[in-house]
Enzyme design. Structure first.
Site, PDB file in Angstrom:
ATOM      1  N   GLY A   9       0.828  -1.210   0.000  1.00  0.00           N
ATOM      2  CA  GLY A   9       0.000   0.000   0.000  1.00  0.00           C
ATOM      3  C   GLY A   9       0.856   1.252   0.000  1.00  0.00           C
ATOM      4  O   GLY A   9       0.546   2.245   0.657  1.00  0.00           O
ATOM      5  N   ALA A  10       1.954   1.213  -0.782  1.00  0.00           N
ATOM      6  CA  ALA A  10       2.957   2.286  -0.707  1.00  0.00           C
ATOM      7  C   ALA A  10       2.779   3.344  -1.790  1.00  0.00           C
ATOM      8  O   ALA A  10       3.659   4.178  -2.003  1.00  0.00           O
ATOM      9  CB  ALA A  10       4.359   1.696  -0.777  1.00  0.00           C
ATOM     10  N   ARG A  12       0.647   5.767  -1.725  1.00  0.00           N
ATOM     11  CA  ARG A  12       0.317   7.072  -1.127  1.00  0.00           C
ATOM     12  C   ARG A  12       0.256   6.949   0.382  1.00  0.00           C
ATOM     13  O   ARG A  12       0.473   5.874   0.937  1.00  0.00           O
ATOM     14  CB  ARG A  12      -1.010   7.595  -1.692  1.00  0.00           C
ATOM     15  N   VAL A  60      -2.720  -7.766  -2.079  1.00  0.00           N
ATOM     16  CA  VAL A  60      -2.113  -8.521  -0.966  1.00  0.00           C
ATOM     17  C   VAL A  60      -3.003  -9.672  -0.487  1.00  0.00           C
ATOM     18  O   VAL A  60      -2.522 -10.570   0.200  1.00  0.00           O
ATOM     19  CB  VAL A  60      -1.752  -7.608   0.228  1.00  0.00           C
ATOM     20  N   TYR A 150     -13.180  -3.008  10.739  1.00  0.00           N
ATOM     21  CA  TYR A 150     -11.821  -2.431  10.796  1.00  0.00           C
ATOM     22  C   TYR A 150     -11.194  -2.639  12.181  1.00  0.00           C
ATOM     23  O   TYR A 150     -10.015  -2.988  12.298  1.00  0.00           O
ATOM     24  CB  TYR A 150     -11.933  -0.951  10.450  1.00  0.00           C
ATOM     25  N   ALA A 151     -11.996  -2.441  13.243  1.00  0.00           N
ATOM     26  CA  ALA A 151     -11.479  -2.626  14.605  1.00  0.00           C
ATOM     27  C   ALA A 151     -11.070  -4.077  14.822  1.00  0.00           C
ATOM     28  O   ALA A 151     -10.028  -4.362  15.432  1.00  0.00           O
ATOM     29  CB  ALA A 151     -12.533  -2.206  15.630  1.00  0.00           C
ATOM     30  N   ALA A 153     -10.131  -6.188  12.481  1.00  0.00           N
ATOM     31  CA  ALA A 153      -8.910  -6.423  11.684  1.00  0.00           C
ATOM     32  C   ALA A 153      -7.688  -5.840  12.393  1.00  0.00           C
ATOM     33  O   ALA A 153      -6.629  -6.473  12.451  1.00  0.00           O
ATOM     34  CB  ALA A 153      -9.058  -5.807  10.294  1.00  0.00           C
ATOM     35  N   LYS A 154      -7.833  -4.626  12.937  1.00  0.00           N
ATOM     36  CA  LYS A 154      -6.671  -3.967  13.542  1.00  0.00           C
ATOM     37  C   LYS A 154      -6.296  -4.582  14.883  1.00  0.00           C
ATOM     38  O   LYS A 154      -5.120  -4.574  15.275  1.00  0.00           O
ATOM     39  CB  LYS A 154      -6.939  -2.464  13.673  1.00  0.00           C
TER      40      LYS A 154
END
Ligand code: NAP
Length: 249
Positions: A9-10, A12, A60, A150-151, A153-154
């Site tokens: 994810g590089a 940006r 990915v 998202y929570a 996953a993180k």
């Protein structure tokens, strides 16, 4: 010593800042993003500064694309022994409106992506008896309204990080996580759009809640990643560093 890094994810945001920083630290960098063309700007800025980088296209979450991307980096830059699992997406919604697709897409890019990339790169790290893995978590791992996917996953990234640290430590490989607070990128710009507020307004509102009195910048996260990837951080492993301008953003 010149090492080879892959930053996912590089194209940006935080990933681009980490890629530039690792290059200025002396590493060759595989700038991985969904589409090879998306990485061109990051690669150009690294080369302009005298660094070495190539753009690599891969999703990915796709095992075959991950294998091909890691092989491309190995053949063009040398075996990768530094991996930054940064690629990420948002599909925010309150639980009662969250679809299975919202859930699967987020878990897939963040967690399956980090798993597949780590599994592919560890072969080179174990062979080299040296390696660094840095996973992007978030303050949202502590829970955040509208971000069940998202929570989860993180928070999962933190468990993955600690397990990689335990399994790979004997091979000279460390694994750590960075949990950013509010960082000014396209991701937080899209959050402002979803909330129906101006981006500047959201940045100002966030800064008021942050103890150091400002929003974070991608370079704040790149500095932490640089430390975890350094030679002298070899005894720091399995840690989660909140980079949020305070104990919690
Ligand atoms: P961003 O500006 O949205 O950039 C994310 C990058 O990931 C984009 O270049 C995107 O590619 C790429 N990407 C998305 N899905 C991918 C996939 N399946 N395979 C490969 N690349 C993919 O996000 P950011 O704000 O820099 O965030 C970077 C990381 O930090 C994420 O993991 C995010 O969750 C985490 N984080 C951010 C914040 C924040 O406040 N910004 C806070 C905490 C944690 P395209 O260009 O093709 O879309």
């Amino acid at each position: 010593m010149t090492r080879t890094a892959i930053v996912t994810g590089a194209a940006r945001g935080i990933g681009a800042a980490i890629a530039r920083r690792l290059a200025s630290d002396g590493n060759s960098v595989g700038v991985l993003d969904l589409d090879e063309a998306h990485g061109a700007e990051t690669v150009a800025s690294i080369r302009d500064a005298g660094g070495r980088a190539i753009a690599v296209g891969a999703n990915v979450a796709d095992a075959a694309e991950v294998a091909a991307a890691v092989a491309k980096v190995e053949s063009e830059l040398g075996a990768p022994t530094i991996l930054i699992n940064n690629a990420g997406i948002l599909r925010d919604n309150l639980l009662f409106k969250m679809t299975e697709d919202d859930w699967d897409a987020v878990l897939s890019v963040h967690l399956r992506g980090a798993f597949l990339m780590s599994r592919a790169v560890q072969a080179h790290q174990v062979a080299a008896r040296w390696g660094r893995i840095v996973n992007l978590s978030s303050v949202s791992a502590l829970g955040n309204r509208g971000q069940a996917n998202y929570a989860a996953a993180k928070a999962g990234m933190q468990g993955l990080t600690k397990t990689l640290a335990i399994e790979l430590g004997r091979f000279g490989v460390t694994a750590n996580a960075i949990a950013p607070g509010f960082i000014v990128t396209d991701m937080t710009r899209s959050t402002a759009e979803r909330l129906g507020v101006g981006f500047d307004e959201l940045i100002a509102h966030s800064a008021e809640q942050i103890p150091v009195g400002r929003a974070g910048q991608p370079d704040d996260i790149a500095a932490a990643a640089s430390f975890f990837c350094s030679e002298e951080a070899g005894f720091v492993s399995g840690q989660v560093l909140y980079v949020a301008g305070g104990p919690r953003a």
